[in-house]
Scaffold this active site. Structure first.
Site, PDB file in Angstrom:
ATOM      1  N   ASP A  95       0.870  -1.550   0.133  1.00 30.76           N
ATOM      2  CA  ASP A  95       0.100   0.348   0.173  1.00 30.76           C
ATOM      3  C   ASP A  95       0.474   1.071   0.049  1.00 30.76           C
ATOM      4  O   ASP A  95       2.267   1.160   0.418  1.00 30.76           O
ATOM      5  CB  ASP A  95      -0.919  -0.367   1.242  1.00 30.76           C
ATOM      6  CG  ASP A  95      -0.212   0.080   2.413  1.00 30.76           C
ATOM      7  OD1 ASP A  95       0.811  -0.783   2.702  1.00 30.76           O
ATOM      8  OD2 ASP A  95      -0.966   0.659   3.260  1.00 30.76           O
ATOM      9  N   GLU A 160       0.179  -1.121   5.767  1.00 29.76           N
ATOM     10  CA  GLU A 160       1.293   0.033   7.123  1.00 29.76           C
ATOM     11  C   GLU A 160       1.123   1.025   6.504  1.00 29.76           C
ATOM     12  O   GLU A 160       0.898   1.988   7.789  1.00 29.76           O
ATOM     13  CB  GLU A 160       2.478  -0.599   5.769  1.00 29.76           C
ATOM     14  CG  GLU A 160       3.302  -0.368   6.931  1.00 29.76           C
ATOM     15  CD  GLU A 160       4.069   0.802   6.885  1.00 29.76           C
ATOM     16  OE1 GLU A 160       4.561   1.519   8.212  1.00 29.76           O
ATOM     17  OE2 GLU A 160       3.634   1.726   5.981  1.00 29.76           O
ATOM     18  N   GLU A 161       0.021   1.804   5.770  1.00 33.19           N
ATOM     19  CA  GLU A 161       0.137   3.669   5.145  1.00 33.19           C
ATOM     20  C   GLU A 161      -0.540   4.023   5.951  1.00 33.19           C
ATOM     21  O   GLU A 161      -1.210   4.872   6.322  1.00 33.19           O
ATOM     22  CB  GLU A 161       0.488   3.819   3.644  1.00 33.19           C
ATOM     23  CG  GLU A 161       1.856   3.122   3.489  1.00 33.19           C
ATOM     24  CD  GLU A 161       2.777   4.209   3.552  1.00 33.19           C
ATOM     25  OE1 GLU A 161       2.419   4.767   4.777  1.00 33.19           O
ATOM     26  OE2 GLU A 161       3.668   3.666   3.204  1.00 33.19           O
ATOM     27  N   GLU A 189      11.733  -1.355   4.137  1.00 33.15           N
ATOM     28  CA  GLU A 189      11.652   0.195   4.698  1.00 33.15           C
ATOM     29  C   GLU A 189      12.941   0.483   3.867  1.00 33.15           C
ATOM     30  O   GLU A 189      13.884  -0.114   4.477  1.00 33.15           O
ATOM     31  CB  GLU A 189      11.155   0.118   6.062  1.00 33.15           C
ATOM     32  CG  GLU A 189      10.004  -0.027   7.160  1.00 33.15           C
ATOM     33  CD  GLU A 189       8.966   0.515   5.685  1.00 33.15           C
ATOM     34  OE1 GLU A 189       9.276   1.425   4.612  1.00 33.15           O
ATOM     35  OE2 GLU A 189       7.527   0.004   6.806  1.00 33.15           O
ATOM     36  N   HIS A 392       6.951   9.497   0.082  1.00 30.22           N
ATOM     37  CA  HIS A 392       6.262  10.508   0.026  1.00 30.22           C
ATOM     38  C   HIS A 392       6.274  11.602  -0.403  1.00 30.22           C
ATOM     39  O   HIS A 392       4.955  12.590  -0.268  1.00 30.22           O
ATOM     40  CB  HIS A 392       5.260  10.665   1.983  1.00 30.22           C
ATOM     41  CG  HIS A 392       5.683   9.308   2.360  1.00 30.22           C
ATOM     42  ND1 HIS A 392       4.425   9.076   3.542  1.00 30.22           N
ATOM     43  CD2 HIS A 392       5.539   8.184   2.460  1.00 30.22           C
ATOM     44  CE1 HIS A 392       4.741   7.780   4.207  1.00 30.22           C
ATOM     45  NE2 HIS A 392       5.048   7.255   3.072  1.00 30.22           N
TER      46      HIS A 392
END
Length: 422
Positions: A95, A160-161, A189, A392
């Protein structure tokens, strides 16, 4: 922006795409994953693609869906190969956060275009790139050496997000109920600040959030004797929380830090004294504290601030309510030696990094939280992935050279980890 496919369309598309992919090519895999618009909590075809790729290579793949009241259902993936022997698991998430304003991107965020040697797209770094690299690393290892002498699994979530309620934490419990036991976990990550190979996360600080609601009495600012202003006490409580450092840090962790993130009254009128005031705060804390001891310390500070923070001279101390927000997470460290339970894990990864890059990575516990906070309760866990500068952001991107470099590191890590457990 690409429209989200139906589940049936996603599965059919994934099978067709996977059939044409070289499972050892991380760039091709990443481009295909980016083209799956898996914005939390949508699966978008990403897990279906991984399932198709792994099934081709002999993995047993399950796709459990978890949900609970007040949340959306989330698709997950657990895939394993091998039987007896040491069990290594790679964990990650497909995600991604929303792309934001499309005009801020130089290309479609779900196109996976290559520009000047970099692949651009939402999730390129966080963390479809890490997943693509480990998928390719396993395929290369299997081609050269056959399957590892033990069991290797992929544990991948789509939450996760998001709120992290229907993802890794439930997937771990589901796997445990099936009899799965892990000896070590690598989370992909993005961990490197600037250069591939400079940092491995061997733990994470804890996180604790709270709200203090101070009660007052609404009134006109011209007649303060008829009102009680909760902001007066709120300021004193905030000062009490911030005045004294929580600690000076430890050998493994930086000092704990508390931040006031908002002070709100909900009052937009300059001539009205509000009836209430809320203070919101978050603490990122080290292993000097447990969740319970930190709560006790903060509660004592808040009580002292409220006692000193009268709403108005000559009146009783302020009344307040303390609420703990979200799901707190404890600080943890896997460690770099056998005493921490992660000696073989850390040793295999740092040796692989040095072998492929010549760098000796810093072992760090900095940064925010990740799903490693759930995995630590099941086995030793460390984190290592791409350079995280653009995660992001608009035009999130990864250098193809870094993607290839990470694949080489992961392949060497797989070989070294299983050799250490032979």
């Amino acid at each position: 922006m690409t429209e989200a496919p139906t589940p049936e369309e996603a599965a059919a598309r994934a099978a067709a795409i996977a059939a044409g992919l070289d499972p050892a090519d991380p760039a091709a895999i990443l481009a295909a994953l980016i083209r799956c618009p898996s914005v939390t909590p949508r699966e978008g075809g990403a897990l279906a693609l991984i399932e198709a790729l792994l099934a081709r290579q002999g993995f047993d793949v399950a796709r459990p869906v978890f949900e609970e009241a007040g949340t959306e259902p989330v698709e997950n993936l657990f895939a394993s190969i091998g039987e007896a022997g040491p069990h290594l698991v790679f964990a990650g998430h497909t995600d991604v956060v929303p792309p934001g304003t499309l005009g801020d991107w130089t290309s479609d965020p779900f196109a996976g275009e290559i520009v000047a040697g970099e692949m651009v797209g939402r999730g390129a770094v966080d963390m479809k790139g890490g997943i693509a690299a480990f998928l390719a690393a396993y395929a290369r290892h299997a081609r050269r050496n056959g399957p590892p002498p033990g069991r290797l699994s992929f544990l991948v979530t789509g939450d996760e997000e998001g709120p992290a309620v229907n993802g890794t934490v439930k997937l771990l419990d589901w796997a445990k109920a099936r009899g799965e036991r892990f000896d070590g976990c690598l989370v992909g990550e993005p961990t490197n600040p600037s250069v591939l190979g400079e940092m491995v996360k061997i733990g994470r600080r804890g996180s604790l959030s709270g709200e203090v609601r101070v009660a007052g009495t609404q009134g006109h600012v011209a007649y303060p004797h008829l009102a009680d202003n909760p902001v007066r006490a709120a300021v004193q409580i905030a000062e009490s929380l911030l005045a004294t450092p929580l600690d000076e840090g430890t050998g493994t962790f930086q000092p704990s830090n508390l931040e006031i993130t908002a002070i709100e009254t909900g009052n937009a009128s300059v001539n009205v004294i509000g009836a209430r005031c809320s203070i919101f705060f978050n603490v990122r804390f080290n292993d000097r504290w447990t969740i319970d001891t930190l709560k006790a310390e903060l509660a004592a500070r808040i009580a002292a601030g409220a006692a000193a923070g009268h709403l108005r001279p000559g009146r009783p101390a302020a009344g307040y309510e303390l609420l703990w927000r979200e799901r707190p997470s404890a600080a943890f460290s896997t460690g770099g030696d056998a005493a921490g339970g992660g000696g073989a894990l850390t040793g295999a990864l740092t040796a692989a990094i040095h072998q492929m890059t010549g760098r000796r990575p810093e072992l760090s516990t900095s940064g925010g939280t990740s799903d490693a906070r759930f995995i630590k309760d099941h086995c030793p866990v460390i984190e290592f992935g791409l350079v995280g500068k653009t995660m992001h952001m608009s035009n999130e991107r990864v250098a193809l050279s870094d993607l290839e470099g990470l694949t080489e590191i992961y392949e060497a890590f797989i070989a070294r980890w299983f050799a250490a457990h032979a």
